[in-house]
Design a protein around this motif. Sequence first.
Motif, PDB file in Angstrom:
ATOM      1  N   LYS A  93       0.845  -1.195   0.000  1.00 24.38           N
ATOM      2  CA  LYS A  93       0.000   0.000   0.000  1.00 24.38           C
ATOM      3  C   LYS A  93       0.884   1.250   0.000  1.00 24.38           C
ATOM      4  O   LYS A  93       2.069   1.184   0.363  1.00 24.38           O
ATOM      5  CB  LYS A  93      -0.938  -0.017   1.198  1.00 24.38           C
ATOM      6  N   PRO A  94       0.352   2.389  -0.390  1.00 26.06           N
ATOM      7  CA  PRO A  94       1.140   3.622  -0.407  1.00 26.06           C
ATOM      8  C   PRO A  94       1.790   3.910   0.946  1.00 26.06           C
ATOM      9  O   PRO A  94       1.190   3.714   2.001  1.00 26.06           O
ATOM     10  CB  PRO A  94       0.107   4.696  -0.765  1.00 26.06           C
ATOM     11  N   GLY A  95       3.045   4.335   0.869  1.00 23.72           N
ATOM     12  CA  GLY A  95       3.808   4.665   2.065  1.00 23.72           C
ATOM     13  C   GLY A  95       4.760   3.571   2.511  1.00 23.72           C
ATOM     14  O   GLY A  95       5.675   3.812   3.292  1.00 23.72           O
ATOM     15  N   VAL A  96       4.575   2.354   2.008  1.00 23.25           N
ATOM     16  CA  VAL A  96       5.418   1.226   2.388  1.00 23.25           C
ATOM     17  C   VAL A  96       6.716   1.265   1.584  1.00 23.25           C
ATOM     18  O   VAL A  96       6.703   1.547   0.386  1.00 23.25           O
ATOM     19  CB  VAL A  96       4.657  -0.100   2.134  1.00 23.25           C
ATOM     20  N   LEU A  97       7.841   0.975   2.226  1.00 26.34           N
ATOM     21  CA  LEU A  97       9.104   0.842   1.506  1.00 26.34           C
ATOM     22  C   LEU A  97       9.175  -0.544   0.904  1.00 26.34           C
ATOM     23  O   LEU A  97       8.801  -1.535   1.543  1.00 26.34           O
ATOM     24  CB  LEU A  97      10.289   1.048   2.443  1.00 26.34           C
ATOM     25  N   ALA A  98       9.643  -0.611  -0.336  1.00 23.43           N
ATOM     26  CA  ALA A  98       9.674  -1.881  -1.049  1.00 23.43           C
ATOM     27  C   ALA A  98      10.925  -1.961  -1.919  1.00 23.43           C
ATOM     28  O   ALA A  98      11.509  -0.949  -2.287  1.00 23.43           O
ATOM     29  CB  ALA A  98       8.422  -2.021  -1.914  1.00 23.43           C
ATOM     30  N   LEU A  99      11.294  -3.187  -2.235  1.00 24.99           N
ATOM     31  CA  LEU A  99      12.443  -3.447  -3.093  1.00 24.99           C
ATOM     32  C   LEU A  99      11.959  -3.822  -4.483  1.00 24.99           C
ATOM     33  O   LEU A  99      11.165  -4.747  -4.638  1.00 24.99           O
ATOM     34  CB  LEU A  99      13.275  -4.592  -2.520  1.00 24.99           C
ATOM     35  N   ASP A 100      12.431  -3.082  -5.475  1.00 22.80           N
ATOM     36  CA  ASP A 100      12.211  -3.441  -6.874  1.00 22.80           C
ATOM     37  C   ASP A 100      13.350  -4.387  -7.239  1.00 22.80           C
ATOM     38  O   ASP A 100      14.492  -3.968  -7.434  1.00 22.80           O
ATOM     39  CB  ASP A 100      12.230  -2.181  -7.743  1.00 22.80           C
ATOM     40  N   MET A 101      13.052  -5.673  -7.272  1.00 22.97           N
ATOM     41  CA  MET A 101      14.093  -6.677  -7.483  1.00 22.97           C
ATOM     42  C   MET A 101      14.696  -6.610  -8.878  1.00 22.97           C
ATOM     43  O   MET A 101      15.864  -6.946  -9.066  1.00 22.97           O
ATOM     44  CB  MET A 101      13.535  -8.067  -7.200  1.00 22.97           C
ATOM     45  N   GLN A 102      13.932  -6.164  -9.866  1.00 26.87           N
ATOM     46  CA  GLN A 102      14.455  -6.076 -11.228  1.00 26.87           C
ATOM     47  C   GLN A 102      15.541  -5.003 -11.325  1.00 26.87           C
ATOM     48  O   GLN A 102      16.550  -5.194 -11.993  1.00 26.87           O
ATOM     49  CB  GLN A 102      13.335  -5.771 -12.210  1.00 26.87           C
ATOM     50  N   ARG A 103      15.335  -3.876 -10.648  1.00 24.65           N
ATOM     51  CA  ARG A 103      16.303  -2.768 -10.722  1.00 24.65           C
ATOM     52  C   ARG A 103      17.275  -2.750  -9.546  1.00 24.65           C
ATOM     53  O   ARG A 103      18.253  -2.000  -9.569  1.00 24.65           O
ATOM     54  CB  ARG A 103      15.551  -1.443 -10.779  1.00 24.65           C
ATOM     55  N   GLY A 104      16.970  -3.507  -8.493  1.00 20.15           N
ATOM     56  CA  GLY A 104      17.823  -3.493  -7.312  1.00 20.15           C
ATOM     57  C   GLY A 104      17.725  -2.183  -6.553  1.00 20.15           C
ATOM     58  O   GLY A 104      18.688  -1.762  -5.922  1.00 20.15           O
ATOM     59  N   LYS A 105      16.556  -1.531  -6.607  1.00 17.68           N
ATOM     60  CA  LYS A 105      16.363  -0.233  -5.966  1.00 17.68           C
ATOM     61  C   LYS A 105      15.272  -0.321  -4.907  1.00 17.68           C
ATOM     62  O   LYS A 105      14.303  -1.042  -5.058  1.00 17.68           O
ATOM     63  CB  LYS A 105      15.940   0.816  -6.997  1.00 17.68           C
TER      64      LYS A 105
END
Length: 70
Positions: A16-28
């Motif tokens: 949901k909005p506000g959560v920190l997440a990892l974009d595994m494809q970009r490593g960001k």
Amino acid sequence: MDSEQVLMMCDDMALKPGVLALDMQRGKVGEVMDHWGAHIQLRPKGGGREWDAHPDEVRPLGDDIADGEA
């Protein structure tokens, strides 16, 4: 409801909005800003340009990991 549908619901709630997440494809790491069509919009923590990520490639970060990045 099958197990795949349950997992999809859990992922949607976790991203949901506000959560920190990892974009595994970009490593960001980014903050979830919104869901747009079939993508999740992320923005770098602290601001910057948003990018789109495919939900299958995005994982929410646990509180312990997110706190360590503050």
